[in-house]
Scaffold this motif. Structure first.
Motif, PDB file in Angstrom:
ATOM      1  N   VAL A 112    -112.109 -27.934 -45.358  1.00 11.70           N
ATOM      2  CA  VAL A 112    -110.741 -28.350 -45.704  1.00 11.70           C
ATOM      3  C   VAL A 112    -109.744 -27.264 -45.322  1.00 11.70           C
ATOM      4  O   VAL A 112    -108.686 -27.551 -44.744  1.00 11.70           O
ATOM      5  N   SER A 118    -105.818 -27.374 -37.366  1.00 14.92           N
ATOM      6  CA  SER A 118    -105.986 -28.678 -36.721  1.00 14.92           C
ATOM      7  C   SER A 118    -104.920 -28.986 -35.677  1.00 14.92           C
ATOM      8  O   SER A 118    -105.016 -29.983 -34.980  1.00 14.92           O
ATOM      9  N   GLU A 159    -106.857 -27.606 -42.530  1.00 15.30           N
ATOM     10  CA  GLU A 159    -105.464 -27.397 -42.928  1.00 15.30           C
ATOM     11  C   GLU A 159    -104.793 -26.336 -42.055  1.00 15.30           C
ATOM     12  O   GLU A 159    -103.633 -26.482 -41.674  1.00 15.30           O
ATOM     13  N   ASP A 160    -105.521 -25.277 -41.741  1.00 17.22           N
ATOM     14  CA  ASP A 160    -104.929 -24.160 -41.006  1.00 17.22           C
ATOM     15  C   ASP A 160    -104.887 -24.367 -39.498  1.00 17.22           C
ATOM     16  O   ASP A 160    -103.944 -23.943 -38.839  1.00 17.22           O
ATOM     17  N   HIS A 215    -107.213 -18.050 -47.132  1.00 15.45           N
ATOM     18  CA  HIS A 215    -108.147 -19.012 -46.555  1.00 15.45           C
ATOM     19  C   HIS A 215    -109.128 -18.325 -45.607  1.00 15.45           C
ATOM     20  O   HIS A 215    -110.319 -18.626 -45.610  1.00 15.45           O
TER      21      HIS A 215
END
Length: 141
Positions: free
Chosen positions: A90, A97, A94-95, A46
């Protein structure tokens, strides 16, 4: 004939401001992600994706200041980058938050969203700007 706004850039004021904000957001994301990569031995896919998208945006959005004066010419460019930044948003959500992610991670998340947000409005504005006046109200025979 290219439409210009008289500012020398050839971009309408909205595009000029929007592209500048996208470019600045990408520079900030690129810098912080580069810092994260330099700190860690293990880097996830990511983070690499976000770094690549921010580097490509920094490079290619300099070109958009030049070719943006031709109506509809950068529509596909804006569409592609808006989807790439949507995926980056996104991934960052996802990583990072959670509360323990830290301020820099939240900054990456915020500026990724800003880049996507203005790219989305670039698509809408470019669609309207590039094809305005080309729609016929009656059929041509």
């Amino acid at each position: 004939m290219a439409r210009t706004n008289g500012s020398g850039f050839g971009l309408p004021p909205f595009f000029l401001i929007s592209n500048a904000l996208i470019w600045i957001s990408a520079v900030i994301v690129m810098g912080i992600i580069s810092y994260f990569i330099s700190l860690n031995n293990y880097v996830s896919g990511h983070i690499i994706y976000e770094e690549v998208i921010s580097v490509l945006t920094v490079a290619f959005f300099l070109v958009s200041f030049i070719i943006g004066s031709y109506p509809g010419s950068i529509l596909i460019f804006n569409v592609i980058f808006s989807y790439l930044w949507l995926v980056a948003v996104v991934f960052t959500a996802e990583d990072w938050s959670s509360d323990y992610a830290g301020e820099l991670a939240h900054t990456v998340e915020a500026f990724s969203f800003i880049a996507f947000f203005f790219l989305f409005f670039n698509v809408i504005f470019d669609w309207h700007y590039g094809f305005r006046g080309h729609v016929r109200s009656t059929s041509a025979v």
